[in-house]
Scaffold this motif. Structure first.
Motif, mmCIF file in Angstrom:
data_model
loop_
_atom_site.group_PDB
_atom_site.id
_atom_site.type_symbol
_atom_site.label_atom_id
_atom_site.label_comp_id
_atom_site.label_asym_id
_atom_site.label_seq_id
_atom_site.Cartn_x
_atom_site.Cartn_y
_atom_site.Cartn_z
ATOM 1 N N GLY A 116 10.607 1.853 0.578
ATOM 2 C CA GLY A 116 11.256 2.409 1.761
ATOM 3 C C GLY A 116 11.129 3.913 1.876
ATOM 4 O O GLY A 116 12.010 4.580 2.428
ATOM 5 N N ILE A 117 10.021 4.481 1.363
ATOM 6 C CA ILE A 117 9.817 5.933 1.408
ATOM 7 C C ILE A 117 8.915 6.280 2.595
ATOM 8 O O ILE A 117 7.784 5.805 2.687
ATOM 9 C CB ILE A 117 9.187 6.445 0.098
ATOM 10 N N PHE A 118 9.436 7.096 3.512
ATOM 11 C CA PHE A 118 8.669 7.603 4.654
ATOM 12 C C PHE A 118 9.020 9.082 4.804
ATOM 13 O O PHE A 118 9.981 9.431 5.492
ATOM 14 C CB PHE A 118 9.021 6.846 5.940
ATOM 15 N N GLY A 171 2.965 14.641 3.075
ATOM 16 C CA GLY A 171 3.465 13.381 3.607
ATOM 17 C C GLY A 171 3.194 12.228 2.664
ATOM 18 O O GLY A 171 2.178 12.215 1.968
ATOM 19 N N GLU A 172 4.117 11.249 2.637
ATOM 20 C CA GLU A 172 3.910 10.072 1.794
ATOM 21 C C GLU A 172 4.673 8.884 2.356
ATOM 22 O O GLU A 172 5.745 9.025 2.946
ATOM 23 C CB GLU A 172 4.351 10.342 0.350
ATOM 24 N N ILE A 173 4.079 7.717 2.164
ATOM 25 C CA ILE A 173 4.704 6.460 2.571
ATOM 26 C C ILE A 173 4.538 5.455 1.437
ATOM 27 O O ILE A 173 3.430 5.227 0.955
ATOM 28 C CB ILE A 173 4.071 5.889 3.855
ATOM 29 N N THR A 174 5.658 4.887 1.002
ATOM 30 C CA THR A 174 5.652 3.755 0.074
ATOM 31 C C THR A 174 6.553 2.698 0.689
ATOM 32 O O THR A 174 7.784 2.760 0.576
ATOM 33 C CB THR A 174 6.167 4.154 -1.323
ATOM 34 N N ASP A 210 0.824 -1.209 0.000
ATOM 35 C CA ASP A 210 0.000 0.000 0.000
ATOM 36 C C ASP A 210 0.860 1.262 0.000
ATOM 37 O O ASP A 210 1.970 1.284 0.551
ATOM 38 C CB ASP A 210 -0.916 0.027 1.227
ATOM 39 N N ASP A 211 0.326 2.313 -0.621
ATOM 40 C CA ASP A 211 0.949 3.638 -0.606
ATOM 41 C C ASP A 211 0.030 4.603 0.136
ATOM 42 O O ASP A 211 -1.199 4.526 0.016
ATOM 43 C CB ASP A 211 1.180 4.162 -2.024
ATOM 44 N N ILE A 212 0.634 5.532 0.880
ATOM 45 C CA ILE A 212 -0.131 6.546 1.607
ATOM 46 C C ILE A 212 0.336 7.928 1.176
ATOM 47 O O ILE A 212 1.541 8.198 1.101
ATOM 48 C CB ILE A 212 0.029 6.380 3.130
ATOM 49 N N VAL A 213 -0.632 8.795 0.885
ATOM 50 C CA VAL A 213 -0.335 10.179 0.507
ATOM 51 C C VAL A 213 -1.207 11.117 1.332
ATOM 52 O O VAL A 213 -2.426 10.929 1.421
ATOM 53 C CB VAL A 213 -0.579 10.420 -1.001
ATOM 54 N N TRP A 214 -0.575 12.133 1.938
ATOM 55 C CA TRP A 214 -1.278 13.187 2.659
ATOM 56 C C TRP A 214 -1.129 14.499 1.887
ATOM 57 O O TRP A 214 -0.016 14.878 1.515
ATOM 58 C CB TRP A 214 -0.696 13.388 4.055
ATOM 59 N N THR A 215 -2.256 15.188 1.643
ATOM 60 C CA THR A 215 -2.215 16.493 0.976
ATOM 61 C C THR A 215 -3.008 17.506 1.791
ATOM 62 O O THR A 215 -3.827 17.143 2.645
ATOM 63 C CB THR A 215 -2.773 16.426 -0.454
#
Length: 219
Positions: free
Chosen positions: A65-67, A58-61, A44-49
């Motif tokens: 390894g993206i935090f 903010g984003e998490i992949t 899952d990927d997370i994106v905050w706008t």
């Protein structure tokens, strides 16, 4: 036909996982916008706008390894204030100010798309209302030629540098008058004309959805 359309929209929102939440906090607080997941799935990927311009904050992949949190909002209002929970993806804003009022959007994409919107309202601390009064006496006569003295008072309740508040006059527990404003950082006054009577208690109250301040006056 219209009812069927509304029902279709509601069902579509539920199927797509579209949710919304309102959050009200005081300036200086720390607020966490929760994803409501216990752990982010690996794929899952997370994106905050933020707000209508969809500024990435903010984003998490996990697979890559993206935090990251981003301070690249043009006016740098989020500098050193954002934290991402690596396990849940929840976003924390520290030392929040009125500049952070607005809409935050969370998108979780993976096996299915989930979208959640947070409408955040930040309120500044309220000042204590200031009451001033100007009292004068007047005489009146009756048909029996007797004279009585009556004292009238003009009261004024004032506050400065306020926004999104209601200012009200009370006599005891009874509301006498009120005024509400949605502007930011304005001065606000509310007058009240009263007749002097022994042991009357008046109160001026300023409030927002979170807190209030009161000044009492006995005349």
């Amino acid at each position: 036909m219209f009812d069927l359309f509304v029902l279709f929209c509601l069902c579509w929102c539920c199927l797509m996982g579209v949710f919304s939440e309102s959050v009200s906090v005081m300036e200086g607080d720390t607020v966490t916008l929760n994803t409501d997941v216990t752990e982010i799935p690996e794929d899952d990927d997370i994106v905050w706008t933020f707000r209508d311009d969809q500024s990435l904050i903010g984003e998490i992949t996990r697979a890559a390894g993206i935090f990251n949190t981003s301070d690249d909002v043009p006016d740098e209002r989020f500098r050193d204030r954002l934290k991402l929970d690596r396990q849940t993806g929840s976003l924390t804003i520290t030392n929040i100010t009125t500049q952070h009022t607005g809409e935050y959007k969370l998108e979780i994409s993976g096996a299915e798309l989930t979208s959640k919107t947070f409408s955040v309202s930040v309120y500044a601390p309220l000042p204590t209302p200031v009451i001033t009064r100007d009292c004068s006496s007047s005489s009146s006569s009756s048909s029996s030629s007797s004279f009585s003295s009556q004292q009238n008072c003009s009261l004024l309740c004032s506050v400065v540098n306020v926004g999104h508040v209601t200012l009200s006059w009370y006599k005891g527990n009874s509301l006498l008058s009120s005024i509400s404003v949605s502007d930011l950082s304005i001065s606000l006054s509310l007058p009240l004309e009263v007749e002097y009577q022994e042991k009357n208690s008046y109160s001026c109250v300023i409030n927002n959805p979170i807190t209030n301040q009161t000044t009492h006056l006995n005349i």
